[in-house]
Design a protein around this motif. Structure first.
Motif, short mmCIF file in Angstrom:
data_model
loop_
_atom_site.label_atom_id
_atom_site.label_comp_id
_atom_site.label_asym_id
_atom_site.label_seq_id
_atom_site.Cartn_x
_atom_site.Cartn_y
_atom_site.Cartn_z
N LEU A 272 -2.00 9.24 -6.06
CA LEU A 272 -1.90 10.51 -5.33
C LEU A 272 -2.17 10.30 -3.83
O LEU A 272 -1.52 10.93 -2.98
CB LEU A 272 -2.89 11.52 -5.91
CG LEU A 272 -2.58 12.02 -7.33
CD1 LEU A 272 -3.68 12.95 -7.82
CD2 LEU A 272 -1.23 12.73 -7.37
N SER A 273 -3.11 9.44 -3.51
CA SER A 273 -3.39 9.16 -2.10
C SER A 273 -2.21 8.46 -1.44
O SER A 273 -1.90 8.74 -0.28
CB SER A 273 -4.65 8.28 -1.98
OG SER A 273 -5.79 8.96 -2.45
N PHE B 131 -6.58 15.20 1.19
CA PHE B 131 -6.95 14.59 -0.09
C PHE B 131 -7.10 13.08 0.05
O PHE B 131 -8.05 12.49 -0.49
CB PHE B 131 -5.88 14.92 -1.14
CG PHE B 131 -6.11 14.22 -2.46
CD1 PHE B 131 -6.98 14.75 -3.40
CD2 PHE B 131 -5.45 13.02 -2.77
CE1 PHE B 131 -7.20 14.12 -4.61
CE2 PHE B 131 -5.67 12.38 -3.98
CZ PHE B 131 -6.54 12.93 -4.90
N ASP B 132 -6.18 12.46 0.77
CA ASP B 132 -6.23 11.01 0.95
C ASP B 132 -7.51 10.60 1.66
O ASP B 132 -8.20 9.66 1.23
CB ASP B 132 -4.99 10.56 1.74
CG ASP B 132 -5.00 9.06 1.99
OD1 ASP B 132 -5.48 8.31 1.13
OD2 ASP B 132 -4.51 8.63 3.06
N ARG B 133 -7.85 11.27 2.72
CA ARG B 133 -9.05 10.91 3.47
C ARG B 133 -10.32 11.17 2.67
O ARG B 133 -11.25 10.35 2.68
CB ARG B 133 -9.09 11.70 4.78
CG ARG B 133 -7.95 11.34 5.73
CD ARG B 133 -8.05 12.07 7.04
NE ARG B 133 -6.95 11.73 7.93
CZ ARG B 133 -6.81 12.18 9.18
NH1 ARG B 133 -7.73 13.02 9.67
NH2 ARG B 133 -5.78 11.82 9.91
N TYR C 246 -10.62 0.50 -7.71
CA TYR C 246 -9.27 0.62 -8.27
C TYR C 246 -8.44 1.63 -7.48
O TYR C 246 -7.22 1.45 -7.34
CB TYR C 246 -9.35 1.05 -9.74
CG TYR C 246 -9.75 -0.09 -10.65
CD1 TYR C 246 -8.84 -0.65 -11.52
CD2 TYR C 246 -11.03 -0.63 -10.60
CE1 TYR C 246 -9.20 -1.70 -12.35
CE2 TYR C 246 -11.39 -1.69 -11.42
CZ TYR C 246 -10.48 -2.22 -12.29
OH TYR C 246 -10.84 -3.28 -13.09
N ALA C 247 -9.06 2.67 -6.97
CA ALA C 247 -8.33 3.63 -6.15
C ALA C 247 -7.83 2.98 -4.86
O ALA C 247 -6.68 3.19 -4.45
CB ALA C 247 -9.24 4.83 -5.83
N ARG C 248 -8.66 2.18 -4.23
CA ARG C 248 -8.26 1.51 -2.99
C ARG C 248 -7.17 0.47 -3.27
O ARG C 248 -6.21 0.35 -2.49
CB ARG C 248 -9.48 0.86 -2.34
CG ARG C 248 -10.51 1.87 -1.84
CD ARG C 248 -11.83 1.20 -1.49
NE ARG C 248 -11.69 0.32 -0.34
CZ ARG C 248 -11.84 0.71 0.92
NH1 ARG C 248 -12.13 1.98 1.19
NH2 ARG C 248 -11.73 -0.14 1.91
#
Length: 336
Positions: free
Chosen positions: A141-142, A150-152, A218-220
């Motif tokens: 999503l980011s 949302f990304d930040r 994992y998100a990064r």
């Protein structure tokens, strides 16, 4: 594909043998090189003020008077066929897989580990599901909305998750959600088959707390991989053909970005299956990690050796699964 899996299985077996030899040497050869005698090692199996005859008998019965390579062979053989030990006039059978007897309790190492393994497996498996789903979804999503609010916000939370140590976030979660707001009551581990609801209720807070640490990474990783992949020519071609955006993102974008995620997941899961030391200590879970801490504190070499070999086995197994998944995700790996 079959020949590739066979090659990886052979490599895994060889690696496990090397790890077991090195680990055994660390625990039983290095102490001798540091000046510890076989008498001192045997004395740990006996109570206070042992006689010379008692020490000699223990050395003979346990094979501590043999060269290290013979001791290692006996140890390796015991894992597959078991060993008969003699403690005084009585003989004891150490069943397969035999990792020896504890210095302190004179109890077989494997049954002790086996009784604690369900706790660690439950903790690692549940947390893994949470951090993979939440981390990968957040990263995707980011990447689809780079630079957005949302990304930040998501990357800020991810940075906090990567930076904060487990003993801090675990203690904070307990202070807030167990003592300040009693949402999750602190209770002993309940086996899954005994009461599934109580099993999940006991582990929800450790799962979320442990997943917060891993899902951030994992998100990064997912965000970075997706941003790179979505700018490739074949993604623009897929969109130009009129494919639905969901299909473009999942089948073409996410699949190409999975390689580093699979790599890290294999290592993380293998390490956790070998014992989540800090998490189990913070939440008072009597798993393999807590057992390892107790063995280290008591300087109980057979227990430490058993946990170390178990952790090595899970790491090698998870890496083997990762290699097979590579071949499934990227066919070029099968030909390498």
């Amino acid at each position: 594909m079959f020949s590739y899996i066979i090659r990886r299985l052979i490599s895994a077996v060889i690696l496990l043998l090397i790890v077991s030899a090195v680990t055994f040497g660390i625990f039983f050869l290095l102490p001798k090189l540091a000046g510890q005698s076989s008498d001192q090692l045997a004395q740990q199996y006996i109570g206070k003020a042992p006689t010379a005859a008692d020490i000699a008998a223990v050395k003979k019965n346990l094979g501590l008077d043999k060269p290290v390579y013979e001791q290692y062979w006996d140890f390796l053989k015991g894992i597959f066929v078991g060993v008969d030990y003699k403690f005084g006039p009585e003989a004891a059978r150490c069943n397969v897989p035999c990792f020896g007897y504890s210095f302190k309790t004179h109890i077989e190492v494997w049954p002790e580990i086996q009784s604690r393994l369900p706790v660690t497996l439950s903790l690692a498996a549940g947390a893994a599901v949470v951090w993979v789903v939440s981390g990968v979804a957040t990263g995707v999503l980011s990447a689809l909305r780079p630079g957005s609010l949302f990304d930040r916000a998501a990357m800020g939370v991810a940075l906090a998750g990567v930076s904060l140590p487990m003993f801090f976030t675990g203690a904070l979660a307990l202070a807030l959600f167990t003592y300040q707001w009693p949402i999750f009551e602190r209770s002993d581990y309940v086996p899954l088959l005994e009461d599934p609801f109580a099993w999940a209720r006991t582990l929800v807070l450790p799962w979320v707390t442990l997943a917060f640490l891993y899902s951030a990474l994992y998100a990064r990783l997912t965000r970075a991989g997706m941003l790179e992949t979505l700018n490739e020519d074949y993604i623009r071609t897929a969109r130009a053909k009129g494919l639905r955006e969901r299909k473009v993102v999942v089948r073409h974008g996410l699949r190409a970005a999975l390689t580093p995620i699979i790599t890290v997941f294999g290592m993380d899961l293998g390490l956790l299956l070998g014992g989540a030391l800090i998490t189990e200590q913070v939440f008072s879970l009597q798993g393999v990690g807590a057992f390892a801490v107790q063995a280290i504190t008591a300087n109980d070499l057979p227990n430490i050796l058993g946990v170390t070999l178990l952790a090595a086995f899970f790491i090698v197994l998870c890496n083997l699964v990762v290699d097979v998944l590579y071949a499934a995700v990227d066919p070029r790996v099968r030909l390498s």
